[in-house]
Design a protein around this motif. Structure first.
Motif, PDB file in Angstrom:
ATOM      1  N   PHE A 212       0.815  -1.211   0.000  1.00 61.39           N
ATOM      2  CA  PHE A 212       0.000   0.000   0.000  1.00 61.39           C
ATOM      3  C   PHE A 212       0.853   1.267   0.000  1.00 61.39           C
ATOM      4  CE2 PHE A 212      -3.030  -2.924   2.316  1.00 61.39           C
ATOM      5  CZ  PHE A 212      -3.889  -3.077   1.241  1.00 61.39           C
ATOM      6  N   ASN A 213       2.166   1.135   0.094  1.00 59.78           N
ATOM      7  CA  ASN A 213       3.021   2.317   0.198  1.00 59.78           C
ATOM      8  C   ASN A 213       2.903   3.230  -1.023  1.00 59.78           C
ATOM      9  OD1 ASN A 213       3.986   1.656   2.716  1.00 59.78           O
ATOM     10  ND2 ASN A 213       5.798   0.598   1.950  1.00 59.78           N
ATOM     11  N   PHE A 214       2.767   2.637  -2.198  1.00 61.09           N
ATOM     12  CA  PHE A 214       2.629   3.437  -3.416  1.00 61.09           C
ATOM     13  C   PHE A 214       1.398   4.329  -3.334  1.00 61.09           C
ATOM     14  CE2 PHE A 214       0.468   3.829  -7.531  1.00 61.09           C
ATOM     15  CZ  PHE A 214       1.406   4.548  -8.243  1.00 61.09           C
ATOM     16  N   LEU A 215       0.268   3.753  -2.946  1.00 60.50           N
ATOM     17  CA  LEU A 215      -0.957   4.541  -2.845  1.00 60.50           C
ATOM     18  C   LEU A 215      -0.873   5.541  -1.703  1.00 60.50           C
ATOM     19  CD1 LEU A 215      -3.657   1.797  -3.509  1.00 60.50           C
ATOM     20  CD2 LEU A 215      -2.876   3.583  -5.060  1.00 60.50           C
ATOM     21  N   HIS A 216      -0.170   5.196  -0.620  1.00 62.55           N
ATOM     22  CA  HIS A 216       0.006   6.147   0.477  1.00 62.55           C
ATOM     23  C   HIS A 216       0.754   7.391  -0.009  1.00 62.55           C
ATOM     24  CE1 HIS A 216       1.212   7.994   4.225  1.00 62.55           C
ATOM     25  NE2 HIS A 216       2.482   7.819   3.907  1.00 62.55           N
ATOM     26  N   ARG A 217       1.837   7.175  -0.764  1.00 60.21           N
ATOM     27  CA  ARG A 217       2.613   8.311  -1.258  1.00 60.21           C
ATOM     28  C   ARG A 217       1.772   9.206  -2.162  1.00 60.21           C
ATOM     29  NH1 ARG A 217       6.554   4.266  -1.932  1.00 60.21           N
ATOM     30  NH2 ARG A 217       6.129   4.193  -4.162  1.00 60.21           N
ATOM     31  N   TRP A 218       1.019   8.588  -3.060  1.00 61.79           N
ATOM     32  CA  TRP A 218       0.296   9.380  -4.045  1.00 61.79           C
ATOM     33  C   TRP A 218      -0.968  10.003  -3.475  1.00 61.79           C
ATOM     34  CZ3 TRP A 218       1.769  11.445  -8.449  1.00 61.79           C
ATOM     35  CH2 TRP A 218       2.939  10.980  -9.025  1.00 61.79           C
ATOM     36  N   THR A 219      -1.652   9.355  -2.573  1.00 60.52           N
ATOM     37  CA  THR A 219      -2.793  10.018  -1.938  1.00 60.52           C
ATOM     38  C   THR A 219      -2.310  11.187  -1.085  1.00 60.52           C
ATOM     39  OG1 THR A 219      -2.732   8.353  -0.165  1.00 60.52           O
ATOM     40  CG2 THR A 219      -4.342   8.028  -1.942  1.00 60.52           C
ATOM     41  N   GLY A 220      -1.129  11.062  -0.479  1.00 58.74           N
ATOM     42  CA  GLY A 220      -0.552  12.187   0.244  1.00 58.74           C
ATOM     43  C   GLY A 220      -0.265  13.351  -0.689  1.00 58.74           C
ATOM     44  N   ARG A 221       0.250  13.059  -1.893  1.00 57.40           N
ATOM     45  CA  ARG A 221       0.506  14.124  -2.861  1.00 57.40           C
ATOM     46  C   ARG A 221      -0.793  14.757  -3.353  1.00 57.40           C
ATOM     47  NH1 ARG A 221       5.011  10.361  -5.888  1.00 57.40           N
ATOM     48  NH2 ARG A 221       6.655  10.654  -4.330  1.00 57.40           N
ATOM     49  N   ILE A 222      -1.825  13.936  -3.492  1.00 59.69           N
ATOM     50  CA  ILE A 222      -3.130  14.475  -3.889  1.00 59.69           C
ATOM     51  C   ILE A 222      -3.657  15.431  -2.827  1.00 59.69           C
ATOM     52  CG2 ILE A 222      -5.552  13.848  -4.244  1.00 59.69           C
ATOM     53  CD1 ILE A 222      -4.554  11.296  -5.608  1.00 59.69           C
ATOM     54  N   ILE A 223      -3.504  15.056  -1.553  1.00 55.46           N
ATOM     55  CA  ILE A 223      -3.940  15.939  -0.465  1.00 55.46           C
ATOM     56  C   ILE A 223      -3.155  17.245  -0.497  1.00 55.46           C
ATOM     57  CG2 ILE A 223      -3.932  16.205   2.053  1.00 55.46           C
ATOM     58  CD1 ILE A 223      -4.650  13.267   2.268  1.00 55.46           C
ATOM     59  N   PHE A 224      -1.859  17.161  -0.796  1.00 58.20           N
ATOM     60  CA  PHE A 224      -1.057  18.385  -0.904  1.00 58.20           C
ATOM     61  C   PHE A 224      -1.594  19.289  -2.009  1.00 58.20           C
ATOM     62  CE2 PHE A 224       2.429  20.447  -3.272  1.00 58.20           C
ATOM     63  CZ  PHE A 224       2.796  21.401  -2.328  1.00 58.20           C
ATOM     64  N   ILE A 225      -1.916  18.710  -3.164  1.00 60.96           N
ATOM     65  CA  ILE A 225      -2.460  19.505  -4.275  1.00 60.96           C
ATOM     66  C   ILE A 225      -3.811  20.097  -3.896  1.00 60.96           C
ATOM     67  CG2 ILE A 225      -3.308  19.376  -6.651  1.00 60.96           C
ATOM     68  CD1 ILE A 225      -1.194  17.195  -7.141  1.00 60.96           C
ATOM     69  N   GLN A 226      -4.661  19.299  -3.259  1.00 62.99           N
ATOM     70  CA  GLN A 226      -5.969  19.801  -2.850  1.00 62.99           C
ATOM     71  C   GLN A 226      -5.838  20.948  -1.851  1.00 62.99           C
ATOM     72  OE1 GLN A 226      -7.411  15.972  -1.495  1.00 62.99           O
ATOM     73  NE2 GLN A 226      -8.950  15.901  -3.124  1.00 62.99           N
ATOM     74  N   SER A 227      -4.957  20.786  -0.869  1.00 64.92           N
ATOM     75  CA  SER A 227      -4.783  21.840   0.128  1.00 64.92           C
ATOM     76  C   SER A 227      -4.210  23.105  -0.509  1.00 64.92           C
ATOM     77  CB  SER A 227      -3.867  21.353   1.254  1.00 64.92           C
ATOM     78  OG  SER A 227      -2.562  21.074   0.768  1.00 64.92           O
ATOM     79  N   PHE A 228      -3.326  22.930  -1.496  1.00 63.01           N
ATOM     80  CA  PHE A 228      -2.773  24.097  -2.195  1.00 63.01           C
ATOM     81  C   PHE A 228      -3.866  24.834  -2.959  1.00 63.01           C
ATOM     82  CE2 PHE A 228      -0.987  25.979  -6.061  1.00 63.01           C
ATOM     83  CZ  PHE A 228      -0.060  26.848  -5.507  1.00 63.01           C
ATOM     84  N   LEU A 229      -4.737  24.084  -3.666  1.00 57.32           N
ATOM     85  CA  LEU A 229      -5.841  24.710  -4.396  1.00 57.32           C
ATOM     86  C   LEU A 229      -6.812  25.394  -3.439  1.00 57.32           C
ATOM     87  CD1 LEU A 229      -6.590  21.950  -7.069  1.00 57.32           C
ATOM     88  CD2 LEU A 229      -5.432  24.146  -7.426  1.00 57.32           C
ATOM     89  N   HIS A 230      -7.064  24.761  -2.298  1.00 57.34           N
ATOM     90  CA  HIS A 230      -7.944  25.346  -1.284  1.00 57.34           C
ATOM     91  C   HIS A 230      -7.363  26.673  -0.783  1.00 57.34           C
ATOM     92  CE1 HIS A 230     -10.643  25.537   2.204  1.00 57.34           C
ATOM     93  NE2 HIS A 230      -9.564  25.773   2.944  1.00 57.34           N
ATOM     94  N   THR A 231      -6.090  26.679  -0.473  1.00 51.54           N
ATOM     95  CA  THR A 231      -5.429  27.895   0.014  1.00 51.54           C
ATOM     96  C   THR A 231      -5.382  28.970  -1.065  1.00 51.54           C
ATOM     97  OG1 THR A 231      -4.061  26.569   1.507  1.00 51.54           O
ATOM     98  CG2 THR A 231      -3.307  28.803   1.026  1.00 51.54           C
ATOM     99  N   LEU A 232      -5.039  28.572  -2.285  1.00 54.47           N
ATOM    100  CA  LEU A 232      -4.957  29.532  -3.383  1.00 54.47           C
ATOM    101  C   LEU A 232      -6.313  30.165  -3.662  1.00 54.47           C
ATOM    102  CD1 LEU A 232      -3.302  30.834  -5.684  1.00 54.47           C
ATOM    103  CD2 LEU A 232      -3.911  28.851  -7.102  1.00 54.47           C
ATOM    104  N   GLY A 233      -7.358  29.335  -3.657  1.00 57.08           N
ATOM    105  CA  GLY A 233      -8.696  29.847  -3.938  1.00 57.08           C
ATOM    106  C   GLY A 233      -9.126  30.914  -2.946  1.00 57.08           C
TER     107      GLY A 233
END
Length: 681
Positions: A212-233
């Motif tokens: 599951f480590n692969f999905l852990h890394r990428w879901t973490g990156r997705i959360i980073f992108i989402q939080s960045f879009l949330h902050t930018l918006g």
């Protein structure tokens, strides 16, 4: 302590334009501030508020749907595991029985999935990653993209600012920013669960946590992108679209929940940057592991402080982290707490282990062995080892090369560890303190945590092919040994492939390899060949008893061969007494003076050593030859461990042998499973 009304007023700027003091009533929303009823603002502002609260309601619905889908998938997997159809009969008996519709359907689907989802794809972006993992990641991305954009009010309102000649620009950007933020919150518990050693996902699916480590890394990156879009918006909204500036933005950024939001964004950025490969190489793996764990916990707390109305997701994530940490402590206590020697009472007992090093042209290898009384593990599981003499703050995962006992005896652990940099290099250096005959051997305390992972033995597989590269033998050898020694095992056709760089590498597991070699005689004597009619008057061999073959491939033989041949002339054993095959030319060799190695190099019809001139064996040919030449009935399981490149070749070779149509027609040779483990120690 602030009253409830004071807390609500602290959120008034977040509610844009609502006036609670003039409200006749309020409408409660889960995960969002209450709405004032009726709206007393201008028409555009009231329409905007209608859109904002509608978008929030849809956002909450989408987060619930996401977890309903995850729960449904897990439920289907659990039910499939519980009610999985089994093969009728055992061994050759099963070939005489017509397997049922459900069994053939199940095996056909499994074979078809392996054929198309087991190989690796897009190696430049996803190195050493199966198509299945990429498909799961793509599905998550598509879901989040669609539901981040659907249900947004795409409209603009220009509304006047009271007591001013300025105007606010209100759009659906606020609803979109809240949507990606809510989805990021909802995704957080899944990301934490994907990183847990004592994983509830492994318990439900039977998939080892490390996969599951692969999905852990990428879901973490997705959360980073989402939080960045949330902050930018919200930065654009509060810093540009709302007027007058800079007063609106200054008042906005000073609020407590916004301060926590900034802290959370800084922490998630730290987690992203310091989990990249170049950052791990720069700072070291131990810094990454410890900082990641601590910062992740603080990040969850900061998210809670940022928007406490959705704290349920953070509470769930913190609960998963707490359970995982608590179970680690419990495992340590169960293994190491007990009565000390010499009637010293109850206390913590470290395990005394023997460390032996092997220095050969391929580098330094550490063989670590000890015996300790604890519950046995399942074959394929691994342990985390801590060496207090070096550091109590580091632990490393290693697969034990020994087989768990089936009787009431103390388990013996053996680990084959390649000494690289850091902890393993210092472990190897401990043995250099000895002198004379004891040089290269020492004792050191060990703290054991585990076992982790899942058992990998397929009780219904009739054929077993084990392929190991270097120290990957730690994973494959116990599986081979168990198939040979356990009477309940249905595996009748066994072959072990070990790819090493130099002949001296045989010393790493010489005692275990000698034990396996002694079983070649008993297995060979139980084999009976028969001709079984087949289309085209071609006969195939039907194997009764257990067929067992060991094949060693030495990839960097020229230097080793020349050295051993020279020693052979200095009277150890005549080179003509050793018949060793070579892919390029027939070469003779002799042992290096070590008695175990000398015994291993003695010729045997079912034990071969093939010398390759700085090349690697063709994995596809090995898999195809095993299935075509030795498999007459039953399913095949390929178990393997070693360098990542070996895993790529094995996945491709196994996938090519699977054929759903062939399995449906009853040809079980088209049903080939693969178990890959890339932890080599």
């Amino acid at each position: 302590m602030a009253s409830l009304n004071e807390v609500d007023h602290q959120l008034l700027p977040r509610q844009h334009i609502q006036d609670h003091d003039s409200a006749n009533a309020v409408k409660h929303y889960w995960g969002y501030p209450d709405r004032v009823i009726p709206c007393t603002n201008d028409k555009g502002s009231c329409e905007y508020l209608d859109g904002v609260y509608w978008m929030h309601t849809v956002s909450m619905l989408y987060t619930f749907i996401m977890w309903a889908v995850i729960g449904g998938i897990l439920l289907v997997i659990v039910l499939a595991r519980l009610f999985r159809p089994h093969r009728k009969g055992t061994g050759a008996e099963s070939q005489k029985l017509k397997q049922g519709f459900l069994y053939r359907s199940w095996r056909s689907v499994a074979s078809g999935c392996r054929r198309y989802l087991l190989p690796e794809s897009l190696p430049r972006f996803f190195p050493n990653t199966t198509r299945l993992q990429i498909v799961i990641l793509a599905t998550i991305c598509v879901y989040l993209t669609i539901f981040s954009l659907v249900g947004i009010v795409y409209k603009t309102w220009i509304t006047p600012v009271k007591n001013s000649d300025k105007f606010n620009t209100r759009t659906g950007l606020g609803g979109f920013s809240d949507r990606v933020g809510a989805l990021a919150y909802a995704l957080t518990p899944l990301t934490i669960a994907l990183s847990s050693r004592d994983s509830i996902l492994s318990l439900l699916t039977g998939v080892p946590y490390q996969h599951f480590n692969f999905l852990h890394r990428w879901t973490g990156r997705i959360i980073f992108i989402q939080s960045f879009l949330h902050t930018l918006g919200w930065t654009i909204i509060e810093g540009k679209l709302y007027q007058p500036q800079p007063r609106v933005y200054v008042n906005f950024i000073k609020q407590t929940y916004m301060v926590w939001g900034i802290v959370a964004q800084i922490l998630i950025t730290f987690l992203y940057i310091f989990s990249t490969r170049w950052a791990i190489r720069l700072t070291g793996y131990e810094f990454f592991r410890k900082s990641h764990y601590v910062v992740a916990g603080v990040y969850l707390g900061a998210c809670w402080g940022h928007w406490s109305k959705l704290a349920c997701w953070m509470i769930a994530a913190l609960g998963i982290m707490g359970i995982d940490l608590g179970l680690r402590i419990l495992r340590v206590c169960l293994i190491h707490l007990g009565y000390k020697d010499g009637n010293k009472g109850l206390g913590f007992r470290a395990i005394t282990s023997t460390v032996e090093t092997f220095n050969d042209p391929s580098g330094t290898i550490v063989r670590l062995s000890f015996t300790h009384n604890h519950e046995p593990w399942s074959i394929g599981q691994h342990f985390y080892l801590t060496f207090p003499a070096l550091s109590i703050w580091q632990s490393h995962p290693f697969t034990t090369a020994s087989v768990p006992p089936t009787a009431l005896v103390q388990p013996t652990h053996t680990y084959i560890i390649r000494a690289r940099k850091g902890e393993t290099a210092r472990l190897a250096a401990l043995t250099q303190a000895g002198s004379g005959e004891r040089r290269g051997v020492c004792e050191t305390p060990v703290i054991l945590i585990g076992p982790y992972g899942c058992g990998v033995v397929d009780t219904e597989a009739s054929n077993l092919l084990g392929i190991a590269g270097g120290t990957g033998i730690s994973f494959t050898m116990p599986i081979i040994t168990a198939a040979l020694t356990n009477p309940p095992s249905l595996t009748q056709n066994i072959e072990m492939i070990w790819i090493i760089r130099h002949t001296e590498n045989l010393n790493w597991i010489a005692p275990e390899l000698l034990s396996l070699k002694t079983r070649l005689e008993s297995c060979a004597s139980s084999v009976i060949d028969e001709e079984m009619p087949k289309e085209g008057n071609v006969g195939v061999r039907r194997v009764r008893g257990k067929r067992f073959i060991i094949r060693i491939f030495v990839t960097r033989s020229p230097e080793t061969i020349s050295a051993t041949a020279q020693r052979a002339q200095n009277k150890t054993i005549s080179t003509k007494d050793l018949e060793i095959s070579s892919a390029s030319s027939s070469v003779s060799a002799s042992p290096s003076g070590n008695q175990d190695l000398q015994e291993l190099l003695r010729p045997h019809e079912n034990f071969s050593i093939t010398y390759l001139d700085h090349t690697h064996p063709n994995i596809s040919s090995i898999v195809n030859d095993f299935i075509d030449d030795t498999v007459s009935s039953g399913r095949t399981q390929v178990v393997a461990s070693g360098p990542a490149e070996l895993g790529t070749d094995i996945r491709s070779a196994v996938a090519a042998r699977n054929n759903a149509g062939g399995v449906w027609r009853g040809d079980e040779r088209c049903d080939v499973a693969c178990v890959w483990d890339d932890r080599m120690g």
